[in-house]
Scaffold this motif. Structure first.
Motif, short mmCIF file in Angstrom:
data_model
loop_
_atom_site.label_atom_id
_atom_site.label_comp_id
_atom_site.label_asym_id
_atom_site.label_seq_id
_atom_site.Cartn_x
_atom_site.Cartn_y
_atom_site.Cartn_z
N ARG B 206 0.80 -1.22 0.00
CA ARG B 206 0.00 0.00 0.00
C ARG B 206 0.85 1.28 0.00
O ARG B 206 0.61 2.21 -0.76
N ASP B 209 2.18 2.58 -3.29
CA ASP B 209 1.30 3.28 -4.22
C ASP B 209 1.55 4.78 -4.13
O ASP B 209 1.32 5.53 -5.08
N GLU B 237 1.81 -8.55 -3.69
CA GLU B 237 0.49 -8.33 -3.14
C GLU B 237 -0.44 -9.47 -3.54
O GLU B 237 -1.25 -9.94 -2.75
#
Lengths: 414, 252
Positions: B206, B209, B237
């Motif tokens: 996460r 990103d 992921e």
């Protein structure tokens, strides 16, 4: 050739003294002869041995030579065998000087607050006091400039300064006590303090590092809505005991007894206090912080006693010690004794070492290890020093504490 | 440029890093991902010089300087910065005092003069605004009474003030909600610089990103197991760390 304290006492007890002290001295000598030096068997002396005082070599016949230079114009008084003063003009009715010429209202209180009957060091002081410094502030008068008292310790000399502070109703004053002298001398100071209704006294004390032995016994009586706040910063001393017995006598009285000490070597610093709430709506606060290095030893005995009628009492006490060496030691004994049923009282005590995680964090940001340690120690004592409600004094105390730490760092580096 | 070669480290007698080799060129942002227990935090602490981690082999160089021979504070002066996963609370030391002492210590190491209080405040003001750090936070004891997000923002503020050559972000995303994560990531991105390397350590994709790395490395069982571009993070992921001997858990 040198004399022991006991020999010095025998020689000096018969010396001449002002008439105003005759009764105090006779009573003190009788009490000290009966009591003798306290031993560890006495509850209040369990953790502090007076051997460094009893065995201190004294120069026979020495009285207390006073420092020649007094700061011109400052409100500065040197407490020694004789009282020397250098004080600017004081407001009308304020008296600062020898007991001999003090107002009758103050003279009558001498010896009535500090008990020579039960406190050996108070008795010894009474027996050998050559004078008593009296600060008397009449009703409604505010002393705006602080009175600075210098209490010197001289090598090979035992001295017995005596202080009596009387603030009448709504009077206010600030006393700054500087305990100076690094040599191996002995000071046995007894202070009696009486605050009338609504009176306000601030009492800040700094004790220099070194080999001095200092026993300070304060007895404080706080009247209705009166406020007594004291802070003591101790930077060393072979043996130091700051004992304060305060009694809140009138409703709404306030007592705050804070202290910080930063010691090393074989220094021994004892803070022993007893706060008696004898009236309703009283407040007492206490924050004591100790930083101990080397073989030093700290003692904190703090008792808060709430008498039966003292409802709505609010008492808080905190004692924290930081041990910087494995050989340093601290004894802590907080005590609450409560006979009233509607009170709020609490206390806390901790003893610990420097937080290694915090030290790593500071160093990881580039701060050298010794500076990081000093920052953490400063922060630790600051919590107590920040209780001082006078910004100028507070900053001076913080600087003194920081200076003491900086000196330690230099000593470690050499 | 950070050059780690065949690094071995032991904690409490157990070998955690088992010959780790990694290079982060100047100006690049690299991510290290890996399962719990892979040695991610150990790597960051070993690089920073924390006590309790024993280096038993290998070398670490930052722009040619041998970091392992330096004290903790000397590594910081050499340009290393570690943003902690769990920033420490220091009651009684105001954040400004802490930052100024740190900056002046590092400036001293670079042979620069001390900044006085006014010069320092000028530097500080420029950096606090974007990170949403208030005057009140600066006055308080370091991290005292800060929320998790405030603590991480404070770490980024320190990085902005100290201007390191190499910043290691150890699980900076842990404990952050999405808004806090955005603020922190923006703070980090603003510090991307051709003269600065970054090593972003995280368990989850996460964070990447928001902080898009130049390279992604998988750390498992004490070694870098695989390296690739940003797409490697997305692959992890989807598939988790199972193929690297980690726990069967998706890195989502």
């Amino acid at each position: 050739m040198s004399a022991t304290l006991r020999q010095d006492y025998e020689q000096r007890r018969t010396g001449a003294a002002p008439a105003a002290l005759a009764q105090l001295r006779a009573q003190g000598a009788a009490d000290f002869d009966r009591l003798g030096f306290p031993t560890p068997r006495a509850e209040r002396w369990k953790y502090t041995s007076l051997a460094p005082i009893e065995n201190l070599p004294l120069t026979p016949g020495a009285n207390d030579p006073l420092p020649a230079a007094l700061l011109a114009g400052a409100d500065r008084v040197v407490l020694g065998a004789k009282i020397e003063r250098s004080v600017g003009a004081l407001p009308g009715g304020v008296y600062l000087g020898s007991i001999a010429d003090a107002p009758a209202a103050a003279r009558a209180l001498l010896g009535t607050l500090a008990s020579s009957e039960t406190e050996a060091l108070v008795a010894l002081n009474a027996a050998l006091a050559n004078d008593a410094l009296v600060l008397f502030v009449p009703t409604g008068v505010a002393l705006t400039r602080p009175i600075e008292l210098v209490v010197p310790a001289r090598p090979g000399v035992a001295s017995y300064p005596r202080l009596l502070v009387v603030l009448e109703a709504n009077a206010s004053a600030t006393i700054i006590e500087r305990h100076e002298g690094a040599g191996a001398g002995f000071v046995d100071l007894t202070a009696e303090i009486a605050l009338g209704t609504g009176a306000r006294l601030r009492h800040w004390r700094v004790q220099a590092a070194g080999e001095a032995r200092r026993i300070v016994t304060s007895a404080v009586r706080v009247g209705r809505d009166a406020s007594y706040r004291a802070f003591t910063l101790t930077l060393g001393g072979r043996l130091v005991r700051n004992q304060c017995d305060a009694r809140i006598d009138g409703d709404g009285g306030e007592v705050e007894l804070d202290a910080a000490y930063l010691i090393g070597g074989d220094s021994h610093v004892d803070t022993t206090t007893r706060i008696v709430h004898g009236a309703e709506h009283g407040t007492s606060r206490q924050t004591v912080k100790g930083v101990l290095d080397g073989h030093s030893r700290g003692v904190f005995q703090g008792k808060v006693l709430v008498e039966q009628g003292a409802q709505k009492t609010d008492g808080y006490q905190l004692s924290r010690a930081l041990l910087l060496s494995r050989d340093a030691e601290v004894d802590v004994k907080p005590e609450l004794e409560i006979y009233a049923d509607d009170v709020k009282c609490s206390h806390g005590a901790t003893t610990g070492r420097l937080d290694e995680d915090a030290l790593f964090y500071l160093r990881a940001r580039g701060i050298p290890a010794d500076e990081a340690r000093a920052l953490l120690v400063e922060a630790f004592v600051a919590e107590a020093i920040e209780r001082v409600d006078d910004e100028t004094v507070r900053d001076a105390l913080l600087a003194l504490a920081a200076g003491r730490l900086a000196r330690d760092q230099r000593e470690l580096a050499t | 440029m950070l050059e780690i070669e065949n690094l071995r480290a032991v904690i409490d007698g157990k070998e955690i890093l088992k010959g780790l080799t990694l290079t982060v060129p100047t100006g690049e942002v690299h991510a290290i991902m890996g399962p719990n227990g892979a040695g991610k935090s150990t790597l960051s602490y070993v690089l920073a010089g924390r006590a309790g981690y024993e280096v038993t082999g290998g070398s670490v160089k930052l722009d040619g300087v041998d970091l392992l021979s330096l004290e903790i504070e000397q590594r910081a002066a050499a340009g290393l910065f570690l943003a902690l996963q769990y920033p420490v609370e220091i009651p009684g030391v105001p954040t400004t005092t802490f930052l100024r002492t740190a900056l002046n210590s590092i400036r001293k190491g670079r042979g620069e003069s001390d900044l006085d209080a006014i010069q320092f405040l000028r530097v500080l003001r420029q950096k606090t605004k974007a990170l949403g750090i208030t005057e009140d936070m600066l006055k308080r004891g370091v991290n005292v009474g800060f929320s998790g997000g405030e603590k991480k923002r404070n770490e980024i503020l320190q990085m902005a003030v100290l201007e390191p050559k190499l910043a290691i972000l150890d699980e900076t995303d842990s404990g952050l909600d999405i808004d806090a994560l955005k603020i922190v990531s923006e703070g980090v991105n603003a510090l991307r610089d051709p003269n600065r390397s970054m090593l972003v350590i995280t368990h989850y994709q996460r964070l990447l990103d928001y902080i898009v790395p130049d390279r992604v490395h998988v750390l498992a069982q004490g070694r870098i197991q695989r390296s690739g571009g940003p797409e490697l993070a997305r692959e992890l992921e989807a598939h988790g760390y199972a193929e690297f001997g980690g726990e069967r858990e998706a890195a989502a």
